[in-house]
Design an enzyme around this catalytic site. Structure first.
Site, short mmCIF file in Angstrom:
data_model
loop_
_atom_site.label_atom_id
_atom_site.label_comp_id
_atom_site.label_asym_id
_atom_site.label_seq_id
_atom_site.Cartn_x
_atom_site.Cartn_y
_atom_site.Cartn_z
N PRO A 52 8.04 12.39 -1.98
CA PRO A 52 7.80 13.18 -0.85
C PRO A 52 7.95 14.67 -0.79
O PRO A 52 9.18 15.06 -1.47
CB PRO A 52 8.40 12.54 0.61
CG PRO A 52 9.36 11.49 -0.03
CD PRO A 52 8.99 11.22 -1.45
N ASN A 53 7.22 15.49 -0.41
CA ASN A 53 7.57 16.72 -0.31
C ASN A 53 7.38 17.72 -1.70
O ASN A 53 7.43 18.84 -1.83
CB ASN A 53 8.76 17.45 0.32
CG ASN A 53 9.21 16.62 1.68
OD1 ASN A 53 8.22 17.07 2.56
ND2 ASN A 53 9.95 16.12 1.80
N ARG B 3 7.98 25.27 -1.18
CA ARG B 3 9.41 24.96 -0.79
C ARG B 3 10.37 25.28 -1.37
O ARG B 3 10.61 25.31 -2.57
CB ARG B 3 9.42 23.46 -0.50
CG ARG B 3 9.78 22.73 -1.67
CD ARG B 3 9.73 21.24 -1.84
NE ARG B 3 10.99 20.56 -1.29
CZ ARG B 3 11.41 19.35 -1.62
NH1 ARG B 3 10.92 18.72 -2.48
NH2 ARG B 3 12.54 18.99 -0.88
N TYR C 177 13.66 24.84 -6.19
CA TYR C 177 12.67 24.11 -6.85
C TYR C 177 11.80 24.74 -7.83
O TYR C 177 11.06 24.39 -8.47
CB TYR C 177 11.98 23.20 -5.91
CG TYR C 177 12.77 22.08 -5.08
CD1 TYR C 177 13.24 21.28 -5.51
CD2 TYR C 177 13.15 22.35 -4.00
CE1 TYR C 177 14.32 20.40 -5.19
CE2 TYR C 177 13.75 21.61 -3.06
CZ TYR C 177 14.36 20.34 -3.60
OH TYR C 177 15.22 19.40 -3.00
N GLU D 12 14.08 8.65 -14.25
CA GLU D 12 14.13 9.43 -13.07
C GLU D 12 14.61 10.74 -13.21
O GLU D 12 15.53 11.30 -13.91
CB GLU D 12 15.24 8.61 -12.13
CG GLU D 12 15.40 9.40 -10.82
CD GLU D 12 16.24 8.60 -9.62
OE1 GLU D 12 16.02 7.47 -9.76
OE2 GLU D 12 16.91 9.34 -8.97
N ASN E 229 9.97 11.07 -9.93
CA ASN E 229 11.05 11.70 -9.20
C ASN E 229 10.82 11.27 -7.65
O ASN E 229 9.73 11.42 -6.85
CB ASN E 229 10.64 13.29 -9.23
CG ASN E 229 11.82 14.11 -8.34
OD1 ASN E 229 12.50 13.40 -7.63
ND2 ASN E 229 11.68 15.34 -8.48
N HIS F 152 14.99 14.62 -11.28
CA HIS F 152 15.29 15.52 -10.23
C HIS F 152 15.32 16.97 -10.96
O HIS F 152 15.92 17.45 -11.84
CB HIS F 152 16.78 15.08 -9.62
CG HIS F 152 16.80 14.04 -8.96
ND1 HIS F 152 16.07 13.69 -7.87
CD2 HIS F 152 17.29 12.71 -9.38
CE1 HIS F 152 16.03 12.39 -7.64
NE2 HIS F 152 16.96 11.78 -8.65
N ALA G 29 13.49 12.62 -1.83
CA ALA G 29 14.43 12.17 -0.62
C ALA G 29 14.64 10.76 -0.74
O ALA G 29 15.73 10.17 -0.43
CB ALA G 29 14.07 12.60 0.64
N ARG H 252 24.96 19.42 -5.07
CA ARG H 252 24.25 19.87 -3.85
C ARG H 252 24.97 18.87 -2.54
O ARG H 252 26.02 18.54 -2.64
CB ARG H 252 22.78 19.33 -3.71
CG ARG H 252 22.12 20.09 -4.71
CD ARG H 252 20.43 20.22 -4.86
NE ARG H 252 19.94 20.41 -3.51
CZ ARG H 252 18.89 20.29 -3.20
NH1 ARG H 252 18.04 19.59 -3.85
NH2 ARG H 252 18.16 20.96 -1.90
C1 DQA Z 1 14.87 16.27 -5.64
C2 DQA Z 1 16.21 16.29 -4.73
C3 DQA Z 1 16.15 15.36 -3.63
O1 DQA Z 1 17.21 15.48 -2.76
C4 DQA Z 1 15.16 15.96 -2.65
O2 DQA Z 1 15.21 15.36 -1.40
C5 DQA Z 1 13.77 16.34 -3.25
C6 DQA Z 1 13.71 16.87 -4.63
C7 DQA Z 1 14.71 17.12 -6.93
O3 DQA Z 1 13.81 17.06 -7.58
O4 DQA Z 1 15.76 17.83 -6.93
O5 DQA Z 1 12.88 16.27 -2.52
O6 DQA Z 1 14.49 15.00 -6.04
#
Ligand code: DQA
Length: 158
Positions: free
Chosen positions: A9-10, A17, A22, A97, A73, A99, A76, A106
């Site tokens: 998501p996102n 964002r 990011y 995985e 990835n 990030h 959240a 964080r």
């Molecule tokens: C993320 C880190 C997560 O905590 C966050 O919710 C994201 C992006 C990252 O790529 O750093 O949406 O996975």
């Protein structure tokens, strides 16, 4: 070699964002760069992004028998989703995985990844370059597994 790239998501909002966290690249740009790097290594990538947990679970299940490895990835959902963790374990293939940010520097709620224990390893904090590191890692793992299986088959045919 085929690798599924699954984005949670996102991540469709990359480039918009929180750029200070990011980066400025859009998801499309990240995927185009990654695809070029993969092609140079003879790897085919299948891209998928969803904001919905169940759709991500479905996509992971579809990986069974169709790809050699998964780069994910979970965004959240990393911090909340037992369903995604279980799906990754169920398909029983190499998983990395990724990030973009360093989740360990964080907020506290981001410092635990539930899904990470279903992966061979996690890459966190190298920006979108982390996807390239993930790609290299998966190529290495898939080739190692292949070499082990070939050696085993040779041994059995003796
Ligand atoms: C993320 C880190 C997560 O905590 C966050 O919710 C994201 C992006 C990252 O790529 O750093 O949406 O996975």
């Amino acid at each position: 070699m085929k690798i599924a790239v699954i984005q949670g998501p996102n991540l469709n909002m990359l480039g918009v964002r929180e750029q200070h966290i990011y980066g400025a690249m859009t998801l499309e740009q990240v995927h185009n760069n990654l695809d070029a790097a993969a092609k140079q290594n003879g790897v085919e990538l299948e891209f998928f992004q969803s904001n919905l947990e169940g759709e991500i679970v479905d996509r992971i299940q579809e990986c069974l028998g169709t790809v050699d490895a998964i780069m994910i990835n979970p965004a959240a959902y990393s911090h909340t989703s037992i369903a995604i963790k279980d799906a990754l374990s169920a398909v029983n293939m190499p998983v990395v995985e990724v990030h973009i940010s360093n989740i360990y520097r964080r907020e506290e709620f981001r410092q635990k990844s539930i899904t990470a224990s279903s992966s061979a390893g996690i890459i966190s904090g190298f920006g979108t370059f982390g996807y390239h590191l993930g790609l290299i890692s998966l190529i290495q793992i898939v080739n190692e597994v292949k070499a082990i299986n070939e050696a085993r088959a040779k041994e059995e045919n003796k």
